[in-house]
Scaffold this active site. Structure first.
Site, PDB file in Angstrom:
ATOM      1  N   ALA A 107      44.119  17.942  29.073  1.00 15.57           N
ATOM      2  CA  ALA A 107      44.267  19.309  28.575  1.00 15.57           C
ATOM      3  C   ALA A 107      43.672  19.465  27.180  1.00 15.57           C
ATOM      4  O   ALA A 107      43.925  20.453  26.495  1.00 15.57           O
ATOM      5  CB  ALA A 107      45.740  19.706  28.576  1.00 15.57           C
TER       6      ALA A 107
ATOM      7  N   LEU B 263      44.307  17.669  24.546  1.00 14.77           N
ATOM      8  CA  LEU B 263      45.297  17.449  23.487  1.00 14.77           C
ATOM      9  C   LEU B 263      45.408  15.967  23.112  1.00 14.77           C
ATOM     10  O   LEU B 263      46.435  15.508  22.608  1.00 14.77           O
ATOM     11  CB  LEU B 263      46.666  18.003  23.935  1.00 14.77           C
ATOM     12  CG  LEU B 263      46.655  19.513  24.233  1.00 14.77           C
ATOM     13  CD1 LEU B 263      48.004  19.975  24.764  1.00 14.77           C
ATOM     14  CD2 LEU B 263      46.289  20.306  22.967  1.00 14.77           C
TER      15      LEU B 263
ATOM     16  N   ASP C 104      41.164  11.553  17.716  1.00 16.13           N
ATOM     17  CA  ASP C 104      42.446  11.579  18.439  1.00 16.13           C
ATOM     18  C   ASP C 104      43.354  10.424  18.012  1.00 16.13           C
ATOM     19  O   ASP C 104      44.552  10.601  17.795  1.00 16.13           O
ATOM     20  CB  ASP C 104      42.204  11.486  19.953  1.00 16.13           C
ATOM     21  CG  ASP C 104      41.246  12.558  20.457  1.00 16.13           C
ATOM     22  OD1 ASP C 104      40.953  13.493  19.691  1.00 16.13           O
ATOM     23  OD2 ASP C 104      40.778  12.437  21.601  1.00 16.13           O
TER      24      ASP C 104
HETATM   25  C1  GLA Z   1      37.467  14.466  22.136  1.00 20.94           C
HETATM   26  C2  GLA Z   1      37.146  13.100  21.529  1.00 20.94           C
HETATM   27  C3  GLA Z   1      37.213  13.139  20.011  1.00 20.94           C
HETATM   28  C4  GLA Z   1      36.388  14.305  19.445  1.00 20.94           C
HETATM   29  C5  GLA Z   1      36.725  15.606  20.173  1.00 20.94           C
HETATM   30  C6  GLA Z   1      35.857  16.752  19.742  1.00 20.94           C
HETATM   31  O1  GLA Z   1      38.801  14.786  21.892  1.00 20.94           O
HETATM   32  O2  GLA Z   1      38.043  12.134  22.008  1.00 20.94           O
HETATM   33  O3  GLA Z   1      36.786  11.920  19.472  1.00 20.94           O
HETATM   34  O4  GLA Z   1      35.016  14.026  19.518  1.00 20.94           O
HETATM   35  O5  GLA Z   1      36.625  15.459  21.584  1.00 20.94           O
HETATM   36  O6  GLA Z   1      36.099  17.063  18.419  1.00 20.94           O
END
Ligand code: GLA
Length: 331
Positions: A99, A101, A148
């Protein structure tokens, strides 16, 4: 010893698709996350929703599905010298998968934290975030950045993490008390193994002008968002959110009609600002609203578009929640 480990998901207030080129991000950890209750064992045996993963204590073995993240974290840690102590436990999550997140990052972090704990292997939070980022690539081949995993480990209650993904310099930015953060799951699921995520990274590295323009402008917007939060300048924040969404949609081409519709719905329902958050190709929209309006804005958004939503607080990062040291000889 049985312990409960918890790692949060994240929403990124600003700075998407900037992390893997060493740019700026501004995530908050959220109260939705993944919990792992586990104890030391000979092998790694984890269960989630009735699905089991069985590996050797160093991560070797036949890993499939979400087990690939587990194996990759264990293999990365083994290369850093983690003693081969296994882990037996159960995973439970209120963070939806796919999702947008940060669910795979949260899984890597909760497993990494537990593997370090059972083996008494000391690793700093930033080092563990780096291990987990490498595991993402090793396990499922997604060349993600550190957004993340860093958010899940370094989150701080009431604050956003302002992180330079190049130098890993960081500071935490207090969120205005009146500002509520809303997350609306579009219901459109994504997996960056199959989405255009890797293509975007390749295009950026090849110097694609619109991809480069997004990244340069988005990095500036992260700085401007920090300023706007610190000045409590909500109109500035609103404009930055809209610019960011338009740039992700038009220059980086990672939004979808569904995500665009949720952004429009949130604005119609009275949000101050709204933008897609995370990698895109489905996933969630982040909206901000005045605290007093947050419930009505969320409801109004969901009536128009979106599958489910939450008003999220900025949460603290991953923790070991309970620890019961069972004494020898006790039942
Ligand atoms: C995903 C990736 C992150 C980042 C985002 C976009 O969540 O896991 O490392 O690149 O996309 O900001």
């Amino acid at each position: 010893m049985t312990a409960t480990f918890w790692a949060p998901g994240r929403v990124n207030l600003m700075g998407d698709h900037t992390d893997y080129s060493g740019g700026l991000v501004l995530p908050v950890a959220i109260h939705l996350g993944i919990e792992l209750t586990a104890r030391p064992a000979e092998r790694i045996s984890l269960v989630s929703d009735g699905e089991a993963v069985e590996l050797s204590a160093d991560g070797s073995g036949d890993a499939r599905g979400w087990g690939r993240y587990v194996a990759a974290v264990a293999l990365e840690l083994a290369e850093l010298g983690r003693p081969a102590v296994g882990l037996e436990g159960v995973l439970a999550a209120d963070l939806p998968r796919g999702a947008g997140l940060g669910s795979s990052g949260a899984l890597e972090v909760v497993v990494g934290l537990a593997l370090c704990c059972v083996a008494d292997f000391d690793l700093g939070q930033v080092e563990l975030a780096q291990v987990c980022r490498r595991a993402e690539q090793r396990g499922v081949g997604v060349p993600s950045g550190i957004l993340d995993q860093a958010a899940s480990l370094l989150g701080c209650a009431g604050k956003a993490l302002f992180l330079d993904c190049g130098t890993l310099e960081r500071r935490w930015v207090e969120l205005p008390r009146r500002l509520a953060i809303l997350v609306v799951d579009s219901g459109e699921r994504h997996s960056h193994e199959a989405s255009g995520y890797s293509d975007r990274r390749t295009e950026l590295e090849a110097g694609h002008p619109r991809r480069l323009r997004h990244v340069a402008a988005e990095n500036e917007r992260v700085r401007d968002t920090v300023d706007a939060l610190e000045r409590n300048d909500l109109p500035a924040l609103a404009a930055l959110f809209l610019e960011s969404h338009a740039s992700l949609r038009d220059d980086y081409e990672v939004s979808t009609p569904k995500l665009d519709a949720v952004v429009t719905a949130a604005l119609e329902a009275g949000a101050i600002g709204a933008r897609m958050t995370g990698g895109g190709f489905g996933g969630s929209v982040l909206a901000v609203a005045d605290r007093d309006d947050a419930g009505a804005v969320l409801q109004g958004t969901l009536e128009r578009a979106g599958a489910q939503g939450w008003i999220v607080g900025a949460s603290a990062g991953a923790v070991i929640r309970r620890r019961t040291d069972s004494r020898r000889g006790r039942a």
